[in-house]
Scaffold this motif. Structure first.
Motif, PDB file in Angstrom:
ATOM      1  N   THR A  26      43.329  38.433  70.118  1.00 36.45           N
ATOM      2  CA  THR A  26      42.419  37.855  69.263  1.00 36.45           C
ATOM      3  C   THR A  26      42.725  36.392  68.646  1.00 36.45           C
ATOM      4  O   THR A  26      41.741  35.800  68.104  1.00 36.45           O
ATOM      5  N   ASN A 310      41.638  43.513  75.179  1.00 38.28           N
ATOM      6  CA  ASN A 310      42.128  44.031  74.022  1.00 38.28           C
ATOM      7  C   ASN A 310      43.063  45.354  74.405  1.00 38.28           C
ATOM      8  O   ASN A 310      42.395  46.385  74.540  1.00 38.28           O
ATOM      9  N   LYS A 356      38.715  34.594  73.761  1.00 36.51           N
ATOM     10  CA  LYS A 356      39.813  34.537  72.708  1.00 36.51           C
ATOM     11  C   LYS A 356      40.877  35.250  73.600  1.00 36.51           C
ATOM     12  O   LYS A 356      40.737  36.349  74.444  1.00 36.51           O
TER      13      LYS A 356
END
Ligand code: NAD
Length: 485
Positions: A26, A310, A356
């Protein structure tokens, strides 16, 4: 804001600044830790030295109990530790679950091995004599840990060093200290103060003072070759015991007899686990020419379907790289290879759909050769370079054509090839058909530029003992071989 752990308590020590800890998926700052100093190292080493006097005398069965307690407490908090690892290091949750399991069970393993034996009895040269070997702890061991497996690579050092009766000062990576600090808080409070200490900070500011410290006789280090060389040069004049686990450029050979679907899956796993940021990642793939064409096509298709994201998302196969500068390093290696004639079948780009995080699409690269840095230097990223070979002599010559010697893998069911491979390839671990799997009882480490230390197994415990031979003439009579002749 976290604190260091010195002499049984959490403290900011002499640090006046902090280091931000970033989630690589992130890019957010998730916490900060003290930027430890040489003065903090002095305090920690003094605490460890003082604790050693009594820790070395704790009976082995009692120490074993304390190590099992560490394992039990870690197991009880496995989910929290797994989450912290995922946030600070980036690899998928499921891979971190594995890391936490292997970490606490390393404490269980060394708890038992540490109380099993402490030397050996020798046949004496004379019936009046006793000869025996005693294994003794050194004193204060520096445990300097990299970021890719923050807890596991700590446990391989710490559990063995503590079981042998040493005290320790840990220097986690400046990128990934959070799971380590939380583990200490959750699982180490029952140890006597000073037995375990943690100094956070940068390599030059907190790691190097540990290496230079006259009261630290053993440096247990896992990290890059460049840092290992620097540590060795600093430690040489003091004749410190060095335990160095350095970089690799592992080969994987795909034989003609394999099932291609299994081989594709095995190669993707062994090269892309933890986004290729594993010291034993397969970074050079040699495929028999008869299956090379189909294998490369199927591998490219398989890799194209892996899901980036993620590590906290259960569907994620491949997490981010740790930092942008590591990603740029891999991109540069890729660029140089492409300019020299290599060809990308898939990947090698930053995914446009993730705005990101330090992500890089896993790459399958062909038309490579050993002139290219991508086949000589450690990549430490998600790249699978493929080369065909014509016969097994060539496969072995290519596998050995490296300055490193950490691991090597063969995919084959041909016993004659397997025997040649484990006899002729120079590497600390040889995997046949099951790359990158460890065994607590099996020593792990490298040859050549990878360094010579061993972790895990009896060998990994013996690294933390000094050996003393006692020659005792019980009768002590006058000897006819003494002066005068
Ligand atoms: P690194 O060498 O940059 O850092 C490792 C640790 O050393 C960190 O804690 C760092 O702060 C510390 N350090 C840096 N400079 C120092 C100095 N001068 N004195 C004392 N300590 C210092 O390595 P990294 O980027 O964290 O880790 C990646 C490397 O580790 C790769 O090369 C990888 O192959 C290697 N690695 C090897 C193994 C193995 O078992 N052989 C396992 C995992 C990683």
């Amino acid at each position: 804001m976290q604190q260091m752990y010195i002499n049984g308590r959490f403290t900011s020590g002499q640090a006046t600044e902090t280091i931000p800890i970033i989630n690589p998926a992130t890019e957010e700052i998730i916490d900060e830790v003290p930027r430890g100093t040489a003065a903090d190292v002095d305090t920690a080493v003094a605490a460890a030295k003082s604790a050693f006097a009594s820790w070395k005398k704790v009976p082995a069965w009692e120490r074993a109990g304390m190590l099992h307690t560490i394992a039990n407490k870690m197991q009880a908090h496995a989910e929290e530790l797994t989450r912290l690892l995922t946030e600070e290091e980036g690899k998928p949750f499921i891979e971190n679950e594995e890391e936490v399991f292997w970490t606490y069970d390393t404490f269980n393993y060394y708890a038992e091995l540490g109380r099993h034996e402490r030397g050996r009895f020798l046949p004496p040269g004379d019936p009046d004599q006793l000869n025996f070997v005693i294994k003794e702890p050194y004193g204060v061991v520096a445990c300097i840990v990299p970021w890719n497996y923050p807890l596991l690579l700590l446990a391989w050092k710490a559990a063995a060093a503590l079981a042998a009766g040493n005290t320790i000062v840990i220097k986690p990576s400046e990128y990934t200290p959070l799971a380590t600090l939380r583990t200490i808080e959750l699982a180490f409070a029952h140890l006597p103060p000073g037995v375990v200490n943690v100094i956070t900070g940068y390599g030059l500011e907190a790691g190097e003072p540990l290496v230079r410290h006259p009261d630290v006789p053993v440096i247990a280090f896992t990290g890059s070759v460049a840092t290992g060389q620097r540590i060795a040069a600093i430690a040489a004049p003091m004749m410190k015991k060095l335990h160095l686990e350095l970089g690799g450029k592992d080969p994987l050979v795909v034989a003609e007899d394999v099932d291609l679907t299994t081989a594709v899956s095995a190669v993707a796993y062994s090269g892309l686990l933890n986004t290729g940021q594993v010291c034993t990642s397969s970074e050079r793939i040699y495929v028999h020419e008869r299956v090379y064409g189909r294998f490369s096509e199927e591998l490219a298709e398989f890799v194209a379907n892996l899901r980036l994201g993620n590590g906290m998302h259960p569907q994620t196969d491949i997490g981010p790289m740790l930092r942008d500068h590591f990603r740029v390093g891999v991109e540069k290696q890729l660029d140089a290879a492409l300019k020299a004639g290599a060809h990308l079948l898939v990947g090698g780009k930053r995914p446009s759909y993730l705005d990101k995080g330090y992500f890089l699409e896993p790459a399958v690269l062909v038309n490579v050769n050993h002139e290219m840095a991508i086949m000589r230097e450690e990549t430490f990223g998600p790249v699978l370079p493929l080369m065909p070979y014509t016969d097994f002599d060539e496969a072995i010559r290519l596998a050995n054509d490296t300055q490193f010697g950490l691991g090597a893998c063969l995919l084959s069911h041909d016993a004659r090839l397997v025997k040649r491979f484990f006899e002729e390839v120079k590497a600390g671990t040889i995997w046949i058909n099951d790359p990158l799997t460890d065994n607590f009882a099996g020593p792990f480490g490298g040859m050549k530029m990878t360094g010579g230390g061993r972790e895990l197994g009896q060998e990994g415990l013996d690294e933390f003992y000094e050996v003393k031979h006692v020659h005792w003439d019980v009768e002590g009579k006058l000897k006819d071989y003494w002066f005068p002749y």
